[in-house]
Each structure stands twice: as C-alpha cells, then as structure tokens.
Write an enzyme that holds these catalytic residues in place. Structure first.
Site, PDB file in Angstrom:
ATOM      1  CE1 TYR A 108      -3.586  -5.058  -7.337  1.00 43.29           C
ATOM      2  CE2 TYR A 108      -3.285  -5.973  -5.136  1.00 43.29           C
ATOM      3  CZ  TYR A 108      -4.090  -5.718  -6.236  1.00 43.29           C
ATOM      4  OH  TYR A 108      -5.393  -6.113  -6.211  1.00 43.29           O
ATOM      5  CD  GLU A 196      -6.861  -3.626  -8.217  1.00 44.54           C
ATOM      6  OE1 GLU A 196      -6.607  -4.830  -8.188  1.00 44.54           O
ATOM      7  OE2 GLU A 196      -7.340  -3.058  -9.220  1.00 44.54           O
TER       8      GLU A 196
END
Ligand code: GDP
Ligand code: MN
Length: 387
Positions: A108, A196
């Site tokens: 992530y 993101e």
C-alpha cells in the site's frame, strides 16, 4: 474532485511511475480490440469513482480477446455496489483493459494532504490490496509514515526507510522509493489532496507497478490546473447534488435522515453540529443563501424531498437581509404548494421574528416552532427516534 483510475494512471505515467499497459473501452468490441493489441491475458476493470471494485465483481481477468469481450459485456452497464459506492451503486460506463500483471507482492502506498501537520504525509504498508481503514483498525503497527514539508521532495532515505520497513530488499526498496518520490512530486505540482496506489505491486521480475490508482484534487486549486479540471466526470456526481447545483443550491448529501434547510453556510454547518449533538444524523447540508427567497426555499424543499432517507425536516433561518415574516410566508407557501407531509421543525430568529412565528403557527401546516437551535435539534432528534 475525484478522477477515474485510468486517468490517474496516465498522470502517474507522466511522473515516471510504471503502470500496466492498457486503454479504456466503452463497448465490449473496443475491449476486445484492446486485448488483441496487447496480446496475452488481460484484466478488465470497471471505471467508477468508488473503491472496493474487486470484491464487488467489477474486476475480472480474461485469458484471451474472446474472454475479454465477454467479461467486458458483463461489467459494462452493471450497477456496481461496493463498500464505497452507497446502496444504489455506480453505473459502469467504461472499463480499463490492461495487460495482466504477475503479482509477487502487494504493498500500500499513499500521499495525503495532512491538514493538522500542514504538510504531506506519505504512508506505506506491506498489507497492500486491503482497505487501509481495515489495516488501521486491525494492524496499525503495519502502517509506516513519514512527512514532507511544503514544496519539499521526498528524500530517497525517507522512501527507502518506509519500504525497508515494509520488508522489501534494498534494491526493490530503492525502486519503490522512486515511486513514492514521484507520487509526492505529483501531489505538489497538481495540488492533489490524495494520491493512493493500492496495490503497489512487485511483479514476478522484481519491477514496481502501480496496479491501482486513486486521486483527489483540491477543488479550490482547480483553476490553476485546467488539465485536471478537464478530467471531471459529471456522471459520477450524486444525482441529487447534480440537480441541486443546476438549481444554484449549495447542497451536499450526507448519510442521515434529518433533512436540513438553512440560510447561510456558517449557520448550516452549526446546524449539522447541533443535530449530531442531539443524537441524530443530518441527511444533507443545504444553504439556500442569505436572501432565501420563496423560490429558493421551494427548490430546497424539492431537493430535500427527493432524498428517500429523509424522515423529518429542520428549517433553521435567520431573518437578517430578509425579514422573518417574509421568510415565514415563503416557507409556508413553498411547503403548502409542494404538499410537504413530513414533520418539520422550524427555528426562526431575527427581525420581525414574532410575526414570522405567528405566520408559521397559523398556517395550518405541520410546523413545530422551536425557540432555540438546541430545542430545534432536540425536537428533530425525538421525531426521528434519536436520543
Ligand atoms: P479495487 O478493488 O477497486 O481496489 O481495485 P484494484 O485495482 O485494487 O484491484 C483489486 C485486486 O484485484 C488487486 O488487489 C489485485 O489482487 C487484483 N488485480 C488487479 N489487477 C490485477 C492483475 O493485473 N493481475 C492480477 N493477478 N491481479 C490483479
Ligand atoms: Mn485498489
């Protein structure tokens, strides 16, 4: 402002971040043609402004162009209900067809505007692919962060530090740090509030690939970035918000069941607060403007009543520019004309307030007049079964 994954990946590519080769399609035929030109297995991905598409059936692997056409025909036109889409789901109008990636590891990575620290916060976690909120709840120690002061770059040692903490070897960590550095550069240059990449993948040959991308941009800065503003997709906006914007109303849909109509943005925000403090949830933010003419109040009612979640309406009006008696007549006329049958609590204050309250009380409509904001909030909470 949010953008689609395929648009976000174009931007990442411009900033030197490796993304899978692919193109966007609006029909199964186009999806087939893209798969043919890519050759080999592809992944077909629903393009909607909501994450969690994989679990909801919006992302499918296809071994060859035939299968790509078939899965594209299944995904296009579907109403995708994901963890982030709301109950009504999102209609899929486009799919991204990409060369499938052989995943070795999913990480992530994100860059977020940190309003409290007044800087960018860079986050990384070895728990890629999962929703970060879930990781934050179950394994907060598996999220690593560092900060970048305004205008500064992410130094290589910072990025490497995050990626070594995620368990990458030194060489892969240096590659991943370069990706993070590009994400920071993009965030500054385009005034993004979120960049993101989840998952950021290490593929079978040890290369870094941004497999998914989500971005949000500061609306107030869009005038400086016409190329970003041009990426807006009005189809993705909440239909009620779109309608309200067309009527010139400042309306934001929220999750609760108390419809609110207020004049002035500051008073509207204070109204959200008192409703929550009374134990209920606002269904919307709605500022009908300082003038709050009968016409605007009518439009406000129309929008509030179009939201099926609304169980009661709180009208909070301060008669300043317009006197309370004029406003009260406007509210009575609009509610009467639209035959509003939901219970309404009205808090009215300002010039000619007594006259205004009398007009409401004698209207024959179901207005419950409250003497203060706190009382109005308590009454509305009782009506919808709050505290
Ligand atoms: P999201 O569910 O909306 O976050 O969509 P993502 O683009 O993140 O995809 C969800 C998951 O699908 C990823 O975490 C991967 O596990 C899987 N996935 C997506 N693209 C590929 C691909 O090219 N190859 C493989 N093997 N899996 C993929
Ligand atoms: Mn994702």
């Amino acid at each position: 402002m949010n953008i689609h994954e395929y648009q976000a990946k174009e931007l990442l590519k411009d900033f030197g971040v490796p993304v899978p080769e692919g193109a966007v399609a609006a029909t199964p035929d186009e999806a087939r043609a893209i798969a043919e030109s890519l050759g080999g297995p592809v992944v077909v991905k629903a393009q909607v402004h909501a994450g969690g598409r994989g679990k909801a059936g919006g992302i499918k692997l296809a071994g060859d162009p035939d299968e790509a056409e078939k899965v594209a025909s299944e995904i296009l036109g579907m109403r995708l209900v994901t963890a982030q889409s709301g109950a009504e789901g999102k209609l899929v109008r486009k799919v991204l067809v990409e060369r499938a990636t052989q995943i070795e590891r999913e990480l992530y990575a994100a860059v977020v505007l940190d309003r409290t620290r007044e800087c960018l916060t860079v986050m990384a976690s070895p728990e890629g692919g999962m929703e970060i909120e879930e990781v934050a709840r179950t394994h907060p120690e598996r999220i690593f962060t560092t900060h970048v002061l305004p205008g500064a770059q992410l130094w290589p040692f910072q990025g490497r530090g995050l990626m070594l903490a995620c368990g990458l070897d030194a060489r892969t960590a240096a590659r991943a740090a370069a990706v993070l550095k590009s994400m920071v550069a993009l965030a500054w240059e385009k005034e993004a509030t979120l960049v993101e990449v989840n998952p950021l993948v290490v593929d079978s040959s040890g290369q870094l690939v941004a497999l998914d991308a989500k971005m949000n941009f500061d609306d107030s800065a869009l005038f400086r970035h016409p190329e970003i503003a041009a990426l807006a997709d009005p189809e993705e906006a909440d239909p009620l918000e779109r309608e309200a914007a067309a009527m010139g109303l400042n309306y934001v849909r929220l999750g609760g069941n108390v419809g609110t109509m207020v004049n002035g943005a500051g008073l509207a925000m204070a109204t959200m607060d008192v409703i929550k403090m009374a134990g209920a949830e606002p269904a919307n933010f709605l500022d009908v403007g300082g003038g709050a003419s009968e016409e605007m109040i009518t439009k406000g009612f129309e929008i509030i009543l179009s939201d099926p979640n609304v169980k009661a309406i709180l009208i909070n009006i301060f008669g300043g520019i317009l006197r309370c008696d004029v406003l009260a007549r406007g509210v009575v006329a609009a509610a009467g004309r639209l035959e509003v049958s939901l219970p309404m609590v009205v808090r009215l204050e300002g010039t000619n307030v007594e006259e205004g309250r009398r007009i409401l009380a004698e209207s024959g409509l179901k207005f419950d007049v409250a003497a203060s904001m706190a009382e109005a909030a308590a009454k509305i909470a009782r009506l919808v079964g709050g505290k």
